[in-house]
Scaffold this active site. Sequence first.
Site, mmCIF file in Angstrom:
data_model
loop_
_atom_site.group_PDB
_atom_site.id
_atom_site.type_symbol
_atom_site.label_atom_id
_atom_site.label_comp_id
_atom_site.label_asym_id
_atom_site.label_seq_id
_atom_site.Cartn_x
_atom_site.Cartn_y
_atom_site.Cartn_z
ATOM 1 N N SER A 1 -1.619 -0.395 -0.368
ATOM 2 C CA SER A 1 -0.992 0.903 -0.143
ATOM 3 C C SER A 1 -0.178 0.883 1.145
ATOM 4 O O SER A 1 -0.439 0.085 2.053
ATOM 5 C CB SER A 1 -2.052 2.003 -0.057
ATOM 6 O OG SER A 1 -1.445 3.284 0.033
ATOM 7 N N ASP A 2 0.796 1.755 1.197
ATOM 8 C CA ASP A 2 1.581 1.917 2.424
ATOM 9 C C ASP A 2 2.151 3.324 2.455
ATOM 10 O O ASP A 2 2.413 3.926 1.403
ATOM 11 C CB ASP A 2 2.718 0.898 2.497
ATOM 12 C CG ASP A 2 3.301 0.819 3.907
ATOM 13 O OD1 ASP A 2 2.668 0.179 4.773
ATOM 14 O OD2 ASP A 2 4.354 1.425 4.157
ATOM 15 N N GLN A 3 2.317 3.844 3.662
ATOM 16 C CA GLN A 3 2.880 5.189 3.832
ATOM 17 C C GLN A 3 4.009 5.144 4.839
ATOM 18 O O GLN A 3 3.885 4.526 5.908
ATOM 19 C CB GLN A 3 1.806 6.156 4.314
ATOM 20 C CG GLN A 3 2.303 7.596 4.428
ATOM 21 C CD GLN A 3 1.210 8.535 4.917
ATOM 22 O OE1 GLN A 3 0.851 8.504 6.080
ATOM 23 N NE2 GLN A 3 0.675 9.339 4.017
ATOM 24 N N ALA B 1 2.736 4.988 -1.151
ATOM 25 C CA ALA B 1 2.762 4.110 -2.312
ATOM 26 C C ALA B 1 1.404 3.459 -2.519
ATOM 27 O O ALA B 1 0.683 3.184 -1.553
ATOM 28 C CB ALA B 1 3.824 3.036 -2.135
#
Length: 200
Positions: free
Chosen positions: A75-77, A112
């Site tokens: 995940s990444d933000q 994501a």
Amino acid sequence: MSELHTPQRPLILGSTSRYRRELVERLHTPFTCVAPDVDEAPIPGEAPGALALRLALAKAHAVAALHPEAIVIGSDQVSDLNGQPMGKPGTHKRAVEMLRAMRGQTVMFHTAVAVVCKATGFVQSDVAVIRTMFRSDLSDDAIERYLRAEQPYDCAGSAKSEGLGISLLDAIHSDDPTALIGLPMIRTCRMVRAAGIELP
């Protein structure tokens, strides 16, 4: 005759984020955390949503390469102010600059998630978009008090909505309520189920 039960594949969260770990713990499913070795630098001109999705996939693939039998969550933000990506501040000074810039603005957060299993070839990914509106009456003193209390220097855009940061906002709009914390759990659950892990 008893029914044979096929054991589930191991579940790995490809992240060192305590916020994401706490969210995955809600699933009451055993998992481990593995740090992904990924360069998080944006590509010049890369849109915030595209950056978040690329990094989520890169993290999941990096950990899946080391643990091919596992189902891996990456995940990444990325926070987005007027189309410009804003990362984690890292320092108090940078956090002050970010929050001053976001005062009275609509800020988009692109969170994501990717789920990958190398052994089965499973790959799914998606991006949750959260629209936040920061208070226009947010004073410099209020920003300083918030930062001293929360020290959210490891949060995208310095905004930690699950704590005191909620007081900085006028509104949050999202179809996946945990996405702003760092992992869109509705999407994550859907992908993990599709990959073969039973929930709940």
